[in-house]
Scaffold this active site. Sequence first.
Site, PDB file in Angstrom:
ATOM      1  CE  LYS A  52      -3.829  -2.469   2.080  1.00  0.00           C
ATOM      2  NZ  LYS A  52      -4.523  -2.889   3.291  1.00  0.00           N
ATOM      3  CD  GLN A  96      -3.437  -4.540   6.404  1.00  0.00           C
ATOM      4  OE1 GLN A  96      -3.356  -3.587   5.649  1.00  0.00           O
ATOM      5  NE2 GLN A  96      -3.974  -5.677   6.041  1.00  0.00           N
ATOM      6  CG  ASP A 119      -9.687  -0.297   4.370  1.00  0.00           C
ATOM      7  OD1 ASP A 119      -9.284  -0.613   3.237  1.00  0.00           O
ATOM      8  OD2 ASP A 119      -9.047  -0.537   5.402  1.00  0.00           O
TER       9      ASP A 119
END
Length: 282
Positions: A52, A96, A119
Amino acid sequence: MAQIIDGKAISAQIKEELKDRVSQMKAEGREVTLAVIQVGSDPASTVYVGNKKKACGYVGIRSLSYELPEETTEEKLLGLIEELNGRTDVNGILVQLPLPKHISEDKVIGAICPEKDVDGFHPQSVGKLCIGQPGFVSCTPAGIIQLLKRSGIEIAGKECVVVGRSNIVGKPMALLLLRENGTVTVAHSKTEDLKSICRRADILVAAVGRPKMITREYVKEGAAVIDVGIHRMENNKLCGDVDYEDVAPVCSAITPVPGGVGPMTIAMLMNNCVESVELQAK
């Protein structure tokens, strides 16, 4: 022979488009910043976080990295999220997953400001998707829509079957296919006669979490097959939820594993980061 849907090539195309947009934003004096939080040192999570950050660097997005020890308390993590929520120089916040067992994922996801939820996991983001309002969409399903569109696969009016009902892939995938005017069935582990339901699909999305479960018996001749799964086999090779060798001869299009859906998830995360700047400006 089936068309191989190349997620690497399509994600590269999207990242190039985003690179141009970010460059234009910088010329206008606007910076895109993503804050990435990782708790603990799970090896798979470390790889994902690294990928990422690498994508951020390529597209021109500034990334802030917070690597917290495994024993970090829930309270401390929520405090950091609150601080990042309040920072005007941070556009997106990503925590995460999975988190250590002593921290509630639901509580953490719910703490992220919806305007910074790149997200697309926040209940408000999911609710907006449900009722057709603009907002962030979970990156993997959003990436699948792009794979289909950019491969010339028509969704409108088609019979679509999603195997799997997770909050991260299955449910948002069904909603996105509906939004594109597909006729959608969501199947899962409790579905009776799963094979016959899958065989109705013009577009079959396998997000079931079981290696090579979907064989040609599940697939209608000429269907497009999207494989969301990724598993490491005993021989150290990767495979998906679809038995690729068995299914490829009967379908019209298929995503490989690796190199299909995976690269799209990060490309769409980058897209959400860029969109976040516009959303916050409004």
